[in-house]
Design an enzyme around this catalytic site. Structure first.
Site, PDB file in Angstrom:
ATOM      1  N   GLU A 128       2.765   5.087  -3.914  1.00 57.24           N
ATOM      2  CA  GLU A 128       2.773   6.085  -5.020  1.00 57.24           C
ATOM      3  C   GLU A 128       4.121   6.773  -5.142  1.00 57.24           C
ATOM      4  O   GLU A 128       4.463   7.149  -6.262  1.00 57.24           O
ATOM      5  CB  GLU A 128       1.660   7.107  -4.787  1.00 57.24           C
ATOM      6  CG  GLU A 128       0.258   6.503  -4.869  1.00 57.24           C
ATOM      7  CD  GLU A 128      -0.108   5.613  -3.694  1.00 57.24           C
ATOM      8  OE1 GLU A 128       0.434   5.856  -2.598  1.00 57.24           O
ATOM      9  OE2 GLU A 128      -0.888   4.674  -3.865  1.00 57.24           O
TER      10      GLU A 128
ATOM     11  N   ASP B  42      -8.993   4.008  -1.923  1.00 55.63           N
ATOM     12  CA  ASP B  42      -9.937   4.395  -0.875  1.00 55.63           C
ATOM     13  C   ASP B  42     -11.210   5.016  -1.437  1.00 55.63           C
ATOM     14  O   ASP B  42     -11.398   6.240  -1.421  1.00 55.63           O
ATOM     15  CB  ASP B  42      -9.249   5.375   0.083  1.00 55.63           C
ATOM     16  CG  ASP B  42      -8.056   4.719   0.752  1.00 55.63           C
ATOM     17  OD1 ASP B  42      -7.916   3.489   0.648  1.00 55.63           O
ATOM     18  OD2 ASP B  42      -7.267   5.447   1.384  1.00 55.63           O
TER      19      ASP B  42
ATOM     20  N   ASP C 248       0.863  -1.180   0.000  1.00 57.82           N
ATOM     21  CA  ASP C 248       0.000   0.000   0.000  1.00 57.82           C
ATOM     22  C   ASP C 248       0.906   1.238   0.000  1.00 57.82           C
ATOM     23  O   ASP C 248       2.115   1.135   0.169  1.00 57.82           O
ATOM     24  CB  ASP C 248      -0.848  -0.086   1.287  1.00 57.82           C
ATOM     25  CG  ASP C 248      -1.905   0.992   1.383  1.00 57.82           C
ATOM     26  OD1 ASP C 248      -2.261   1.598   0.358  1.00 57.82           O
ATOM     27  OD2 ASP C 248      -2.383   1.219   2.521  1.00 57.82           O
TER      28      ASP C 248
HETATM   29  C1  NOJ Z   1      -4.552   3.222   2.704  1.00 57.31           C
HETATM   30  C2  NOJ Z   1      -5.183   2.080   1.965  1.00 57.31           C
HETATM   31  O1  NOJ Z   1      -5.715   2.526   0.754  1.00 57.31           O
HETATM   32  C3  NOJ Z   1      -6.218   1.421   2.836  1.00 57.31           C
HETATM   33  O2  NOJ Z   1      -6.807   0.366   2.127  1.00 57.31           O
HETATM   34  C4  NOJ Z   1      -5.570   0.937   4.104  1.00 57.31           C
HETATM   35  O3  NOJ Z   1      -6.538   0.366   4.945  1.00 57.31           O
HETATM   36  C5  NOJ Z   1      -4.904   2.091   4.852  1.00 57.31           C
HETATM   37  N1  NOJ Z   1      -3.979   2.756   3.962  1.00 57.31           N
HETATM   38  C6  NOJ Z   1      -4.162   1.656   6.094  1.00 57.31           C
HETATM   39  O4  NOJ Z   1      -3.141   0.811   5.793  1.00 57.31           O
END
Ligand code: NOJ
Length: 933
Positions: free
Chosen positions: A527, A600, A524
């Site tokens: 980017e 998200d 995660d």
């Molecule tokens: C951002 C991610 O997109 C999300 O899916 C994740 O739960 C959080 N970071 C925490 O790791």
């Protein structure tokens, strides 16, 4: 992005803000640069067609079988300034240098254009960055050696063979490239610089008093090498629509125009990997990943254009009449591409069919990796499953409620203070045991490993990275230090192959203490997300291996991180275990390393709707293993939204429920038995279709054709499908229509022409080419099997896909008007790489002349290894067979059986009844036939 906290360096404030994060919402527009705040974009976008002094072509020759030469700028090229793009600034000598170009042709209808500066006349030691590691290593072997060049009569131009029926034309003055069909008409397919918008800012020495710095909010980009942007126009001829260039959220499958008549003020489509907090559901703004590949489709042509460049890119889709409102272009889509840095390394794909374009792109950047079978099943995630008790309780509840699932995920809170590869030993004292308990039921676990490394001297990963000099450097040469989940963090420099190897080794069982063979990985924030960085990412003047500036590489950072992690899992399993790594950031080629998801999203109906065009565009650009967070990440979904999301998500190639830590628990059994039943049913549909999905993953892995497809990919001649953003095909046999509104009473479904369709809810047959209006039933979303297809299923429900391995198959045969149908089934061990050595079963089922036959389509050249299976076929369901058929004879053996009436599915209370052959007892691996009387 998961928190609005950005620039705070004070941990206490961070905690406080995190606590209140759920009350702060909405996209923070001001945190991100608009085109007008981005000098290269602002500058390029103000130019009118043909307003730039043109380039002309000189010294054309054939060199090593490719066309090469120089692009000579017109003497009147002037340096424009960032502040005033139209200013008539002093003539800049260095901008007068000719550029070098090369045109190469690759097997299968691919033209490549490379344009770079001439190193022999370079005024600075800096070379422009060419992104390595994306193009397939064997691409050069597929380059055609052009034997000769021709000169079309009447114009100063060079023409050359491109593919049967296509040729490339290089116009000399002004410079233009046209890909066209051969023959008297010479119909163009793609063209480059037809509007004279090609511009190339060459690197040059800084002049006295010149200021190259760029400021955005509190951030300063030192831009030590000055302006170096590139822009050009590309036209897609014979096209009605363009698609691709993810990642953007939009309810529209096609890319809507961003400039020109009839378009309100709009940003261009931005490609710049960013962690965008609460991204809007309809915006050309760039989010987590970037694939600079655009496809066009129309009644006359399908084609594609890919620009291999990892710097920030902005792309305008130009509305008809943008260049001349008196003569709007019909049957052509013009586009305008701008990038901050890099070179022109671009590919034109001639099609001519939609699947040809996808195969051409896959032959350049690779096909998606074949996943393990468990990864194709259902995943249960949440930020966070708190501790081992929580994990055990959730796991047990799935069984109690008779809901299958394959993977339980642990988010960042499972670690010791966000030090990845560690466990919070208070919450997770026995990680191996925990994984083993899941594994005993055939289940897997995924833990998160992010790229930010906590700057803590007692953390071995940080210590090693510091000692070895493995971190990305800031502009002053120090290890770059940014703020992310652990607080002060640094980022390993994934551009360097040595550092990728080092990272890969971190996944060995020895190094990743507490990991077992059933544990896989989630990348995660790659980017990369940097909370206190410009636009929440790494400064563009940070420095990578080989003095590459972050601006040149930015969009590929996450790609490299994903690659290194996936290779780590391959190494961990001694090359025998296929990795599973989910990544948030991606670039062209990421399909070779694993799955991605759309980040998200929010728990609202709009985000449910946009998930479909987002996943479809990802599939069109190679990333076929993708999905959206089921239920929506931010906020609490109302239960009917959650149910609809399960019903839709069950068809996503990557099917995972996930939720933000501030949301209420939402496992499928928490909303009353009636709703549990609906979600169970949705998940069961996915499990029964696993053999079909796995077969489609194989197709994707060998051809690049995605699992989830826009309707036009299967029905290219049916115009009604071109911009259908609500329905999609799963493979070529199944059509699914989402239900995207609350309390929707009815749903309209367009069934493409040229086929008939069987409603899988009630077995009713419909003709294609019609817009059907159906009652929106709450128990499922509309799904149809195309007549003429055969879908393999497994209808017995177990705890996990692994436990279904030996279960028998059901074949669902939907007959077309000629009483014929075909389908395929691919099976391997679901886990290892033995399939690459031939260890798989690949059957084609053909129904014709009242006989169903199973034939082996595994080529004899597939390899020495064999895969065997004792699985049988337990039911054959026939849709569209005229009544009257009573008996079936199975050969070999010639045993006769009755054709009975039976349910379409094995679900409890299942109503629709179809003709069924029960227990034909034939082995899936064998040749056999079933004749119907
Ligand atoms: C951002 C991610 O997109 C999300 O899916 C994740 O739960 C959080 N970071 C925490 O790791």
């Amino acid at each position: 992005m998961t928190s609005p906290v950005r620039r705070s360096a004070a941990p206490v404030l961070l905690v406080l803000l995190l606590v209140f994060s759920s009350s702060v919402s909405a996209w923070k527009k001001e945190e991100f640069r608009s085109c007008k705040q981005t000098p290269f974009c602002k500058r390029a976008r103000t130019r009118a067609p043909h307003s730039l002094p043109p380039f002309s072509v000189s010294d054309v020759s054939l060199s090593d079988g490719s066309v090469s030469g120089r692009l000579v700028p017109s003497p009147s090229i002037r340096q424009v300034t960032d502040e005033d793009p139209s200013a008539d600034a002093a003539v800049d000598d260095t901008a007068q240098r000719p550029l070098l170009f090369r045109l190469s042709v690759y097997h299968g209808g691919i033209l490549r254009l490379e344009i770079d500066e001439d190193p022999s006349s370079a005024p600075t030691p800096k070379r422009r960055f060419r992104l390595p590691d994306v193009l397939l290593p064997d691409l050069e072997d597929r380059r055609l050696w052009l034997p000769r060049l021709s000169s079309p009569s009447g114009v100063a131009a060079t023409s050359f063979y491109l593919a049967d029926g296509f040729e490339g034309i290089l116009r000399h003055d002004p410079f233009e490239i046209v890909v066209r069909r051969t023959g008297s008409e010479g119909e163009p397919v793609l063209s480059f610089n037809s509007h004279g918008l090609f511009d190339y800012e060459q690197l040059r020495a800084k002049k006295e008093g010149e200021d190259w710095e760029e400021n955005f909010r509190s951030h300063t980009d030192s831009r030590p090498h000055g302006p170096q942007s590139i822009s050009f126009d590309v036209s897609f001829h014979g096209a009605n629509f363009v698609y691709g260039i993810p990642e953007h959220a939009s309810p529209s499958l096609s890319l809507r125009p961003t400039r020109g008549s009839g378009v309100d003020e709009s940003e261009p489509y931005r490609l710049f990997n960013l962690d965008v907090f609460e991204y809007l559901h309809d915006s050309p703004f760039g989010i987590y990943g970037s694939i600079p590949f655009m496809l066009s489709h129309g009644t006359r042509s399908t084609s594609g254009f890919f620009w291999l460049n990892a710097a920030e890119m902005q792309i305008d889709v130009l509305a008809p009449g943008w260049d001349d409102s008196a003569a709007p272009n019909a049957g052509r889509v013009d586009t305008f591409w701008m990038s901050e840095a890099g070179v022109v390394d671009a590919f034109f794909f001639v099609g001519p069919g939609p699947k040809d374009v996808l195969k051409q792109y896959a032959s350049v950047t690779g096909t998606p990796a074949m996943p393990q079978e468990f990864a194709v099943a259902y995943h249960q995630c949440r930020w966070n499953y708190r501790d081992e008790e929580d994990v055990a309780a959730v796991d047990a509840a799935f069984d109690e409620h008779d809901i299958p699932y394959d993977v339980l995920w642990l988010d960042i809170e499972h670690t010791d203070g966000k030090r990845y590869f560690t466990w919070d030993r208070t919450l997770f004292p026995h990680p191996e045991e925990m994984q083993k308990k899941l594994a005993a039921k055939g289940r897997h676990m995924v833990t998160i490993v992010d790229p930010h490394i906590k700057r803590d001297d007692s953390f071995h990963v940080h210590k090693e990275a510091t000692e070895k000099g493995y971190y990305v450097k800031d502009a002053s040469g120090k290890d770059f230090d940014g703020w992310c989940w652990p607080g002060s963090s640094s980022y390993s420099d994934m551009l360097n192959p040595e550092i990728r190897e080092w990272w890969a080794d971190k996944f060995s069982y020895k190094n990743y203490v507490g990991s077992t063979a059933s544990l896989y990985i989630w990348n995660d924030m790659n980017e990369p997300s940097v909370f206190n960085g410009p636009e929440v990412t790494m400064p563009r003047d940070a420095i990578h291996h080989g003095e590459v500036e972050h601006r040149e590489l930015h969009n590929a950072y996450g790609y490299y991180f994903h690659m290194a992690t996936a290779n780590g899992l391959v190494k961990r399993g001694n090359g025998k275990d296929r990795p599973f790594v989910l990544s948030r950031a991606f670039f062209a080629g990421s399909q070779r390393y694993g799955a991605i998801w759309t980040g998200d999203n929010s728990a609202d109906w709009d985000h449910l709707r946009v998930s479909v065009p987002m996943i479809l565009n990802l599939g069109l650009t190679g990333m076929s293993f993708s999905g959206a967070d089921v239920g929506g990440f931010f906020g609490n979904p109302e239960v009917d939204l959650l149910v609809r999301w399960y019903q839709l998500g069950a068809y996503y190639p990557f099917f995972r429920a996930h939720a933000h830590h501030d949301t209420k628990r939402r496992e499928p059994w928490l909303f009353g038995e009636e709703n549990t039943a609906l979600m169970r049913e949705a998940i069961h549909i996915r499990y029964s279709l696993l053999p079909y999905y796995y077969t489609l993953f194989r197709e994707a892995a060998t051809s690049g054709i995605p699992i989830m497809r826009p309707l036009w990919l299967e029905f290219p001649a049916d115009k009604e499908t071109y911009d259908n953003s609500e329905a999609f095909m799963v493979g070529s046999s199944l059509l699914v229509q989402g239900v995207y509104e609350k309390n929707q009473k009815s749903v309209s479904v367009y069934l493409p022409s040229g086929a008939s369709w069987f409603n899988l809810r009630n077995g009713v047959k419909y003709d294609g080419g019609v817009l059907l209006k159906l009652d929106a039933s709450e128990d499922s979303i509309p799904s149809f099997q195309r007549a003429g297809t055969i879908i393999p299923r497994k209808d017995r429900f177990r705890r996990s896909s692994t436990q279904m391995v030996n279960d028998p198959y059901t074949l669902v045969i939907a007959l077309n008007g000629s009483l014929a149908a075909e389908g395929e089934l691919y099976i391997d061990d679901g886990k290892s790489y033995d399939f690459e050595k031939g260890a798989y079963i690949h059957r084609r089922f053909i129904f014709a002349n009242n006989k169903l036959t199973s034939i082996d389509i595994r080529p004899s050249t597939a390899g020495e290894k064999k895969f065997s299976s004792d699985c049988t076929i337990e039911r054959i369901i026939l849709l569209g067979l005229p009544s009257g058929a009573k008996k079936a004879v199975v050969a070999p053996g010639n045993h006769e059986m009755n054709i009975e009436l039976g349910p379409l599915t094995l679900r409890k209370g299942s109503k629709p009844i179809a003709l069924t052959i029960r227990k034909p007892n034939i082995r899936v691996a064998d040749d056999w036939s079933v004749r119907i009387f």
